[in-house]
Scaffold this motif. Structure first.
Motif, PDB file in Angstrom:
ATOM      1  N   THR A   7       0.804  -1.337  -0.035  1.00  0.00           N
ATOM      2  CA  THR A   7      -0.060   0.109   0.034  1.00  0.00           C
ATOM      3  C   THR A   7       0.857   1.231   0.133  1.00  0.00           C
ATOM      4  OG1 THR A   7      -1.724  -1.267   1.347  1.00  0.00           O
ATOM      5  CG2 THR A   7      -1.874   1.202   1.364  1.00  0.00           C
ATOM      6  N   GLU A   8       1.891   1.422   0.677  1.00  0.00           N
ATOM      7  CA  GLU A   8       2.691   2.287   0.764  1.00  0.00           C
ATOM      8  C   GLU A   8       3.377   2.481  -0.665  1.00  0.00           C
ATOM      9  OE1 GLU A   8       6.117   2.146   3.805  1.00  0.00           O
ATOM     10  OE2 GLU A   8       6.594   4.317   3.469  1.00  0.00           O
ATOM     11  N   TRP A   9       3.946   1.545  -0.997  1.00  0.00           N
ATOM     12  CA  TRP A   9       4.491   1.446  -2.428  1.00  0.00           C
ATOM     13  C   TRP A   9       3.834   2.208  -3.508  1.00  0.00           C
ATOM     14  CZ3 TRP A   9       6.378  -4.328  -3.406  1.00  0.00           C
ATOM     15  CH2 TRP A   9       7.057  -4.552  -2.019  1.00  0.00           C
ATOM     16  N   LEU A  11       1.105   3.998  -3.069  1.00  0.00           N
ATOM     17  CA  LEU A  11       0.870   5.494  -2.960  1.00  0.00           C
ATOM     18  C   LEU A  11       1.859   6.211  -3.329  1.00  0.00           C
ATOM     19  CD1 LEU A  11      -0.914   5.237   0.669  1.00  0.00           C
ATOM     20  CD2 LEU A  11      -2.023   5.818  -1.324  1.00  0.00           C
ATOM     21  N   HIS A  12       3.132   5.967  -2.918  1.00  0.00           N
ATOM     22  CA  HIS A  12       4.220   6.684  -3.094  1.00  0.00           C
ATOM     23  C   HIS A  12       4.440   6.666  -4.839  1.00  0.00           C
ATOM     24  CE1 HIS A  12       6.032   8.403   0.495  1.00  0.00           C
ATOM     25  NE2 HIS A  12       5.373   7.339   1.068  1.00  0.00           N
ATOM     26  N   PHE A  35      12.940   3.742  -5.200  1.00  0.00           N
ATOM     27  CA  PHE A  35      12.355   3.465  -3.539  1.00  0.00           C
ATOM     28  C   PHE A  35      12.812   2.499  -3.007  1.00  0.00           C
ATOM     29  CE2 PHE A  35       8.474   5.950  -5.149  1.00  0.00           C
ATOM     30  CZ  PHE A  35       8.519   6.855  -4.245  1.00  0.00           C
ATOM     31  N   ILE A 137      -2.317  16.020  -2.240  1.00  0.00           N
ATOM     32  CA  ILE A 137      -1.155  15.441  -1.780  1.00  0.00           C
ATOM     33  C   ILE A 137       0.055  16.256  -2.629  1.00  0.00           C
ATOM     34  CG2 ILE A 137       0.681  13.470  -2.075  1.00  0.00           C
ATOM     35  CD1 ILE A 137      -1.876  13.167   0.112  1.00  0.00           C
TER      36      ILE A 137
END
Lengths: 157, 157
Positions: A7-9, A11-12, A35, A137
Motif C-alpha cells: 500500500t505504501e509503495w 501510494l508513493h 524507492f 497530496i
C-alpha cells in the motif's frame, strides 16, 4: 487488521508519477530503484493500478507508466482499493442465527445492528480516503519537489 | 485488511452479557453453546475483554463473565480493539527515505503526508466505532430481546 506493505509503495509511486510532465512515463525498474523496492512484486502492484484505470502502461523502448486521468480525480481510496480490494474488514457470519440462542430467520430480515455499525465505520474510513486526491497530496509538497523528482527519476537508466 | 473472525464473537457476546440482570453472569460454555462457537478459542477472546476492563470474570460454581462497567460507557471501539489491538492498518516504513530518490533526513522531520492521510482515515474509523455504545446497541433491539436472551442462556447448563 493490516493493509499490505505494498500500500505504501503504490501510494508513493502514484504520487511520484503525478509529478512527471504530461505524457512522461517511468518504468517499473525506475520506480523500484527510486524507492529501493523489489521490481517483480512492484510490477504486480502497478498492474493492479492499470487495471483500476488509475495508471496507463505504455510499451516499447520509451515504455512505462503514467497517470491515466487528471490527478484531481484520483483519490487515495481508489489507489488503496486497487491493491487491497474493496471487501470490508468486518465479516458478519450471522452467528446470531446459529447455536442455542439462534434467532428465527424472520427476525433476521434486517442486517444485524452490530454489522451495520461496523459497516458505518468502514464507510467513514472510505469517505476519509475518498476525500483526498493526488492533487491534494502534490499541493502539500514543497514547490521544489516535482523538479527534484523528475531529475532523480531521469538519472535512473 | 481483515478483522479476525472473533470480532463478531466478542461483539455478540458483549451485547448478550449486556442484556443480563445486574450481577448475573454467563460462562464460556454457555456463550459458546449460545452461538455455536469453539469454547477454547472463545475463552481466549473473553479473557482479552477482561484484560481490557470491559468484562469481569467471577470464579467458583456460579462463575462466569459479566459486564464490568455501565453499558453506556462501553464502546464498540473498545471491544474491537480489545481483541484486534490498536495498531493502525497502514504501516509507513519510510520508503521516502530509501533508494535513489531518498529524501534527506532533514526533509523528513514531519510525518509523510500520505501516512498522515492514512492515519486520518483510521481515526475516522475509530471515531465512528467510539460513538456507539452497548447501550445504543441494546436500544435498537426489540423490547422482548433481553428476556428472551436470559431465558435461552439459562436453559444452557
Amino acid at each position: 487488521m493490516k493493509l499490505p506493505v505494498s500500500t505504501e509503495w503504490v501510494l508513493h509511486c502514484a504520487a511520484t508519477l503525478a509529478q512527471l510532465e504530461s505524457g512522461a512515463t517511468a518504468s517499473t525498474a525506475q520506480l523500484a530503484q527510486y524507492f529501493d523496492l523489489p521490481a517483480p512484486y512492484l510490477a504486480k502492484q502497478l498492474k493492479a493500478l492499470v487495471k483500476a484505470g488509475l495508471l496507463a502502461a505504455a510499451t516499447g523502448p520509451r515504455g512505462g507508466f503514467r497517470i491515466a486521468r487528471p490527478i484531481s480525480e484520483i483519490t487515495l481510496l481508489q489507489i488503496v482499493e486497487a491493491v487491497d480490494g474493496t471487501s470490508p474488514p468486518y465479516e458478519c457470519r450471522e452467528i446470531r442465527q446459529q447455536g442455542r440462542g439462534a434467532l428465527a430467520p424472520e427476525d433476521c430480515r434486517q442486517t444485524c445492528v452490530l454489522a451495520q455499525r461496523m459497516a458505518d465505520a468502514h464507510e467513514a474510513w472510505r469517505g476519509s480516503l475518498a476525500g483526498v486526491t493526488l492533487a491534494d497530496i502534490l499541493a502539500s509538497l514543497p514547490p521544489t519537489a516535482p523538479a527534484r523528482t523528475r531529475r532523480r527519476l531521469a538519472g535512473i537508466t
